[in-house]
Design a protein around this motif. Structure first.
Motif, PDB file in Angstrom:
ATOM      1  N   SER A  93       0.834  -1.208   0.000  1.00 43.35           N
ATOM      2  CA  SER A  93       0.000   0.000   0.000  1.00 43.35           C
ATOM      3  C   SER A  93       0.864   1.251   0.000  1.00 43.35           C
ATOM      4  O   SER A  93       0.616   2.204  -0.742  1.00 43.35           O
ATOM      5  CB  SER A  93      -0.917   0.007   1.229  1.00 43.35           C
ATOM      6  N   GLN A  94       1.907   1.242   0.845  1.00 41.91           N
ATOM      7  CA  GLN A  94       2.795   2.410   0.909  1.00 41.91           C
ATOM      8  C   GLN A  94       3.503   2.643  -0.416  1.00 41.91           C
ATOM      9  O   GLN A  94       3.582   3.785  -0.897  1.00 41.91           O
ATOM     10  CB  GLN A  94       3.835   2.196   2.024  1.00 41.91           C
ATOM     11  N   LEU A  95       4.020   1.584  -1.020  1.00 40.85           N
ATOM     12  CA  LEU A  95       4.779   1.734  -2.255  1.00 40.85           C
ATOM     13  C   LEU A  95       3.908   2.264  -3.383  1.00 40.85           C
ATOM     14  O   LEU A  95       4.284   3.215  -4.092  1.00 40.85           O
ATOM     15  CB  LEU A  95       5.388   0.387  -2.649  1.00 40.85           C
ATOM     16  N   ILE A  96       2.733   1.663  -3.570  1.00 38.84           N
ATOM     17  CA  ILE A  96       1.848   2.090  -4.664  1.00 38.84           C
ATOM     18  C   ILE A  96       1.353   3.512  -4.452  1.00 38.84           C
ATOM     19  O   ILE A  96       1.378   4.350  -5.366  1.00 38.84           O
ATOM     20  CB  ILE A  96       0.668   1.108  -4.799  1.00 38.84           C
ATOM     21  N   ALA A  97       0.914   3.828  -3.227  1.00 40.10           N
ATOM     22  CA  ALA A  97       0.373   5.161  -2.952  1.00 40.10           C
ATOM     23  C   ALA A  97       1.445   6.237  -3.079  1.00 40.10           C
ATOM     24  O   ALA A  97       1.256   7.261  -3.751  1.00 40.10           O
ATOM     25  CB  ALA A  97      -0.241   5.195  -1.554  1.00 40.10           C
ATOM     26  N   THR A  98       2.604   6.010  -2.453  1.00 42.96           N
ATOM     27  CA  THR A  98       3.681   7.003  -2.504  1.00 42.96           C
ATOM     28  C   THR A  98       4.200   7.175  -3.922  1.00 42.96           C
ATOM     29  O   THR A  98       4.394   8.311  -4.391  1.00 42.96           O
ATOM     30  CB  THR A  98       4.838   6.592  -1.573  1.00 42.96           C
ATOM     31  N   GLY A  99       4.447   6.057  -4.612  1.00 44.29           N
ATOM     32  CA  GLY A  99       4.948   6.133  -5.987  1.00 44.29           C
ATOM     33  C   GLY A  99       3.988   6.860  -6.909  1.00 44.29           C
ATOM     34  O   GLY A  99       4.417   7.683  -7.740  1.00 44.29           O
ATOM     35  N   SER A 100       2.701   6.603  -6.773  1.00 43.49           N
ATOM     36  CA  SER A 100       1.699   7.235  -7.637  1.00 43.49           C
ATOM     37  C   SER A 100       1.621   8.745  -7.386  1.00 43.49           C
ATOM     38  O   SER A 100       1.570   9.549  -8.325  1.00 43.49           O
ATOM     39  CB  SER A 100       0.324   6.597  -7.405  1.00 43.49           C
ATOM     40  N   ILE A 101       1.616   9.146  -6.113  1.00 45.81           N
ATOM     41  CA  ILE A 101       1.526  10.574  -5.785  1.00 45.81           C
ATOM     42  C   ILE A 101       2.766  11.322  -6.272  1.00 45.81           C
ATOM     43  O   ILE A 101       2.665  12.397  -6.886  1.00 45.81           O
ATOM     44  CB  ILE A 101       1.339  10.760  -4.269  1.00 45.81           C
ATOM     45  N   LEU A 102       3.940  10.767  -6.012  1.00 47.92           N
ATOM     46  CA  LEU A 102       5.176  11.436  -6.426  1.00 47.92           C
ATOM     47  C   LEU A 102       5.304  11.472  -7.949  1.00 47.92           C
ATOM     48  O   LEU A 102       5.808  12.448  -8.515  1.00 47.92           O
ATOM     49  CB  LEU A 102       6.385  10.731  -5.799  1.00 47.92           C
ATOM     50  N   ALA A 103       4.842  10.413  -8.621  1.00 42.14           N
ATOM     51  CA  ALA A 103       4.847  10.418 -10.091  1.00 42.14           C
ATOM     52  C   ALA A 103       3.916  11.504 -10.616  1.00 42.14           C
ATOM     53  O   ALA A 103       4.241  12.211 -11.592  1.00 42.14           O
ATOM     54  CB  ALA A 103       4.426   9.049 -10.623  1.00 42.14           C
ATOM     55  N   GLY A 104       2.759  11.664  -9.969  1.00 48.00           N
ATOM     56  CA  GLY A 104       1.831  12.724 -10.374  1.00 48.00           C
ATOM     57  C   GLY A 104       2.437  14.107 -10.201  1.00 48.00           C
ATOM     58  O   GLY A 104       2.278  14.987 -11.061  1.00 48.00           O
ATOM     59  N   LEU A 105       3.152  14.307  -9.090  1.00 48.05           N
ATOM     60  CA  LEU A 105       3.814  15.594  -8.866  1.00 48.05           C
ATOM     61  C   LEU A 105       4.904  15.851  -9.908  1.00 48.05           C
ATOM     62  O   LEU A 105       5.091  16.988 -10.367  1.00 48.05           O
ATOM     63  CB  LEU A 105       4.413  15.635  -7.453  1.00 48.05           C
ATOM     64  N   ALA A 106       5.623  14.787 -10.291  1.00 45.22           N
ATOM     65  CA  ALA A 106       6.651  14.934 -11.321  1.00 45.22           C
ATOM     66  C   ALA A 106       6.035  15.315 -12.665  1.00 45.22           C
ATOM     67  O   ALA A 106       6.598  16.128 -13.416  1.00 45.22           O
ATOM     68  CB  ALA A 106       7.447  13.624 -11.449  1.00 45.22           C
TER      69      ALA A 106
END
Length: 562
Positions: A93-106
């Motif tokens: 859950s942490q990996l998918i959520a964090t990766g998705s949010i940071l990718a969106g910010l990028a």
């Protein structure tokens, strides 16, 4: 000439560590920040004594390898399987959520889609080295904080291989992408082969090496096991750290595990310190000076996103506020595998060198912040514990009447047996455990057991600990028992404390912590076995009892120093 340069580098590294780390430990900032500062001082952006940072980093990565091996050997497959819910639930859950949010910010910052995905999930990986080293130094790997953090970090390590494969797919590298399925099959087969070899070959091989009575050869064999397994994993595209962890798990039930840990620890300590120093060397202060606000803003955003996501995931998993905050701050940095992921992205053409240097600096700065974040998280957790008057235990406790009653801490197998003995002797008592299942089952069986944390003063006070005739600690976790005895003794200096110990060394620690009488599991088992052996050998019951009592008396006298 090259040999002289390497010798000079070694001297600079050792001198910087010896001079810097003790100062930071004395200031209460921890050894990791000391290593980071030492690396920054002697690195290319400090005094410039060492410029070959990449070479140092490649060697230093073995520190993480040995660290994962030690963690693996202190676990076993049974305990790991018991953690699968936390690993897959919290970690994924942490990996998918964090990766998705940071990718969106990028993406919002104008990055191409493929590059943004790599940046998001690269930053989502926390530092295994920092997290586990911090918990190891504080002896908290077995605590709720330790288990939660380890579950997240383990899933992240397992995700490194799929993420590296993802980079290759995104780069449209047909030769690599087309063989992705084959690579996973190879990895599965190698892991299966390593497990089988460990079960049926490794232990007999170590037995032969141990039979030679040559300490140096045994050390070489231990290092060969770690590095050999790490190399096998890397040869099929898996991470060396994962291979070392697997080797540790295989040896967790071996008779030689304690000797292997003792032999590997010096390598782990030196190389892990070198790893932290290499991170300090990699901080590009020129880029930091040119764009300080941008770097600070990006690092701050990264830390904030990871803290919020991990905090939310922990709360969904019903982990208490203090632990959730501490875990989120402990794992808020990006980690060493980010260097690997971004480096591959540069190699396959998904990222230019300027962006790579910027991302590397962000990772390094987030890792520099890690010790401060860990200290802050621990401080917040401690404050929450003091402020919050929790009522997770039964506030309406019916205390036993009179002055002569026992408080029983821990209601597992040993605690329940002690309770039955007290019942048989008509001695009043009140039992306490923090496992809801044990409490529910004990209450259903008619035992006076309640739910609560024995380390908390309000719980013990509500149980009437101040007037108890004794407190009996039956918990089987070594570090937990020692900490509990110390806490109880500091609050109730005159109350007798009887504590369950693992062996003589543990009993000595318990005695120093304040236990009136620490009872050794190994001693009592050996006395029973010895008594049976005496009886079958024709020794009279009276003589056997005298011998056993004398042996017991001498044993416990050595603990009290009398």
């Amino acid at each position: 000439m090259p040999e002289t340069i390497y010798l000079t580098h070694i001297l600079f590294l050792l001198a910087a560590a010896v001079l810097t780390v003790p100062i930071f430990q004395r200031l209460g900032l921890g050894s990791m920040l000391g290593y980071l500062s030492a690396g920054a001082i002697i690195g290319p952006w400090g005094f410039g004594f060492i410029n070959q940072v990449e070479e140092i980093r490649h060697i230093a990565e073995f520190g993480v390898v040995f660290l994962l091996f030690i963690i693996g050997i202190e676990l076993n497959f049974t305990r790991l399987l018991a953690m699968k819910r936390m690993v897959l639930g919290l970690g994924l859950s942490q990996l998918i959520a964090t990766g998705s949010i940071l990718a969106g910010l990028a993406l919002l910052l104008g990055m191409p889609k493929d590059t943004a995905i790599i940046i998001g999930f690269g930053f989502a990986l926390s530092s295994t080295a920092f997290g586990l080293q911090t918990l190891t130094e504080k002896n908290e790997l077995g605590s709720v904080t330790g288990r939660t953090s380890f579950s997240i970090l383990l899933l992240q390590d397992l995700a490194v291989v799929p993420l590296l494969t993802l980079v290759s797919f995104l780069a449209h590298d047909i030769s690599i992408a087309g063989s992705g399925g084959l690579a996973f099959l190879q990895g599965f087969l190698v892991i299966a082969a390593v497990i089988l070899a460990g079960r049926f070959i490794l232990t007999p091989a170590l037995r032969l090496v141990a039979a030679s009575h040559n300490a140096e050869v045994f050390i070489a064999a231990a290092v060969l096991v770690v590095l050999g397994t790490a190399w096998l994993m890397e040869s099929v595209g898996l991470s060396m750290a994962l291979g070392a962890f697997l080797a540790g798990l295989i040896l967790a039930d071996s008779h030689y595990r304690h000797q292997i840990v003792a032999d590997i620890q010096p390598f782990r300590g030196l190389l892990l310190g070198l790893f932290f120093m290499s991170v300090g060397m990699s901080v590009d202060f020129s880029l930091l000076i040119q764009k300080p606000l941008l770097i600070a803003g990006l690092v701050g955003t990264l830390l904030m996103v990871k803290i919020i996501v991990i905090l939310c995931v922990c709360k969904i998993a019903r982990i208490n506020n203090g632990t959730s905050i501490r875990v989120s701050m402990l794992l808020s940095q990006s980690g060493e595998f980010g260097f690997v992921l971004f480096g591959l992205a540069v190699t396959v053409g998904l990222m230019d060198m300027a962006l790579f240097q910027m991302l590397t600096l962000i990772i390094a700065m987030s890792m520099v912040s890690a010790p401060f974040m860990a200290i802050a998280g621990e401080h917040i957790e401690r404050r929450l514990r003091k402020r919050k008057k929790q009522t997770s235990f039964d506030g309406n406790i019916t205390q036993p009447k009179g002055e002569h009653f026992i408080i029983l801490v821990g209601f597992g197998r040993v605690g329940k047996r002690v309770a039955k003995i007290l019942d048989a002797g008509s001695v009043p008592y009140l039992a306490l455990d923090n496992d809801p299942h044990l409490v529910t089952k004990g209450q259903a069986d008619g035992f006076p057991v309640i739910y609560g944390d024995a380390s908390r003063y309000d719980v013990l006070n509500a149980m009437g600990a101040a007037r108890a005739s004794a407190i009996v600690v039956t918990i089987d976790k070594v570090m937990v028992v020692e900490r509990l005895v110390h806490i109880i003794r500091s609050r109730y200096p005159k109350t007798p404390i009887y504590a369950r110990g693992r062996d003589k060394d543990h009993c000595e620690k318990l005695h120093k912590a304040g236990a009136t009488i620490p009872v050794s599991e190994t001693l009592e088992a050996s006395l029973k076995l010895g008594g049976a052996a005496l009886a079958v050998s024709g020794v009279s019951d009276k003589e056997a009892a005298n011998l056993i009592d004398e042996f017991r008396e001498v044993y416990y006298e050595t603990l009290s120093g009398s």
